[in-house]
Motif scaffolding. Structure first.
Motif, PDB file in Angstrom:
ATOM      1  N   LYS A  77      49.451  13.771  62.928  1.00 16.62           N
ATOM      2  CA  LYS A  77      49.933  14.903  62.137  1.00 16.62           C
ATOM      3  C   LYS A  77      50.698  15.888  63.013  1.00 16.62           C
ATOM      4  N   LYS A  78      50.159  16.185  64.165  1.00 12.38           N
ATOM      5  CA  LYS A  78      50.816  17.127  65.075  1.00 12.38           C
ATOM      6  C   LYS A  78      52.155  16.572  65.552  1.00 12.38           C
ATOM      7  N   ARG A  80      54.117  14.646  63.975  1.00 13.52           N
ATOM      8  CA  ARG A  80      55.084  14.731  62.871  1.00 13.52           C
ATOM      9  C   ARG A  80      55.279  16.168  62.396  1.00 13.52           C
ATOM     10  N   GLU A  81      54.584  17.095  63.078  1.00 16.66           N
ATOM     11  CA  GLU A  81      54.653  18.523  62.763  1.00 16.66           C
ATOM     12  C   GLU A  81      54.239  18.790  61.313  1.00 16.66           C
ATOM     13  N   GLU A  82      53.193  18.086  60.893  1.00 17.26           N
ATOM     14  CA  GLU A  82      52.661  18.267  59.546  1.00 17.26           C
ATOM     15  C   GLU A  82      51.427  19.151  59.593  1.00 17.26           C
ATOM     16  N   LYS A  83      51.143  19.786  58.455  1.00 18.22           N
ATOM     17  CA  LYS A  83      49.962  20.615  58.354  1.00 18.22           C
ATOM     18  C   LYS A  83      48.714  19.755  58.485  1.00 18.22           C
ATOM     19  N   ILE A  84      47.757  20.204  59.261  1.00 18.42           N
ATOM     20  CA  ILE A  84      46.516  19.443  59.467  1.00 18.42           C
ATOM     21  C   ILE A  84      45.458  19.942  58.495  1.00 18.42           C
ATOM     22  N   ASN A  85      45.044  19.052  57.587  1.00 19.89           N
ATOM     23  CA  ASN A  85      44.001  19.364  56.604  1.00 19.89           C
ATOM     24  C   ASN A  85      42.760  18.532  56.955  1.00 19.89           C
ATOM     25  N   SER A 268      44.302  24.140  62.352  1.00 16.59           N
ATOM     26  CA  SER A 268      44.174  23.310  61.146  1.00 16.59           C
ATOM     27  C   SER A 268      43.628  24.099  59.977  1.00 16.59           C
TER      28      SER A 268
END
Length: 270
Positions: A77-78, A80-85, A268
């Motif tokens: 996730k990091k 891809r620079e996506e929000k971590i849920n 996160s």
């Protein structure tokens, strides 16, 4: 009328069949005793001795794998620079690790079964001898390999007898023995023509070979081979120490993975 004279080949075939049946009977009883009594007792003793540690080890192993997978998912996730849920990740992990959870539950069941079996009433020496004597007759009269022409009801009765034998239920074995009776089994193949006798001899030879292989396999695999840990103090202590050490190693690895995850998931969404 004169006496019926058997040809030498027919007489030899009948003697061969008789010997094969006796051999098969002994082998079937040995196999059943190994599977139902010997191996079950070994498994029970082994599980009571090592089951708790093996459960802890597998649980630690599963926790380590889950944390390592969680770390990789967060890192992806990091990257891809996506929000971590974290909640969503945990839900995905629950689905991925269903089989591991099922196996953990199976290990708990094994321990529970061992505890239940350990509470069973032990038979006296005389009762054990009686059980063996009655069960031998039941096998001789109802085992499908020895009696291929028995009815489905008789097969069901035999399978019930095997369960009763496994659990040391002498009362039930006595009842089944009364049902089948103690008179000698009549071998109808002995009045069959020569070609049928040859087929029966071949059938019995194949079964004898198959059961011999089954017995060899039982004696070379778990749980039979576990008995070395039950009766050799050095082996037992080595096994206990090995399990404790493996648990400690996984617990250290778990702490390392938890530290990685804390560092990765600082921003996160919980």
């Amino acid at each position: 009328m004169g006496e019926i004279v058997e040809f030498p080949d027919t007489k030899n075939l009948k003697e061969k069949i008789k010997m094969l049946r006796e051999n098969l009977e002994e082998l079937l009883i040995e196999k059943d005793n190994l599977e139902s009594i010997v191996c079950e007792n070994i498994k029970t003793k082994y599980t009571l001795l090592f089951g708790g540690l093996e459960y802890r080890l597998y649980k630690a192993y599963c926790e380590y794998l889950r944390l390592r997978r969680k770390k990789d998912m967060i890192q992806a996730k990091k990257n891809r620079e996506e929000k971590i849920n974290i909640k969503a990740i945990e839900a995905d992990l629950d689905n991925e690790f269903i089989d591991y959870k099922r196996k953990l539950d199976e290990k708990i069941s094994e321990v529970n079964n061992a505890l239940e079996r350990s509470k069973l009433k032990s038979l006296s020496k005389d009762e054990v001898n009686e059980m063996k004597k009655l069960y031998r007759v039941i096998v001789k009269k109802l085992h499908p390999d020895l009696n291929p022409k028995i009815t489905e009801a008789e097969k069901e009765l035999f399978y019930r007898a095997t369960e009763c034998h496994k659990h040391g239920d002498l009362t039930a074995i006595r009842i089944i023995f009364e049902i089948v009776g103690s008179e000698e089994v009549k071998d109808e193949t002995m009045t069959s023509p020569a070609d049928s006798l040859e087929k029966e001899a071949t059938r019995l030879e194949t079964l004898v070979e198959s059961v011999q292989k089954d017995i060899e396999k039982i004696k070379s695999t778990e749980p039979y081979i576990w008995q070395v840990y039950l009766y050799d103090e050095n082996k037992k202590n080595e096994k206990l120490n090995e399990l404790e050490k493996e648990i400690e190693n996984f617990e250290n690895a778990i702490r390392t993975q938890e530290e990685y995850i804390r560092e990765l998931s600082g921003d996160s969404d919980e």
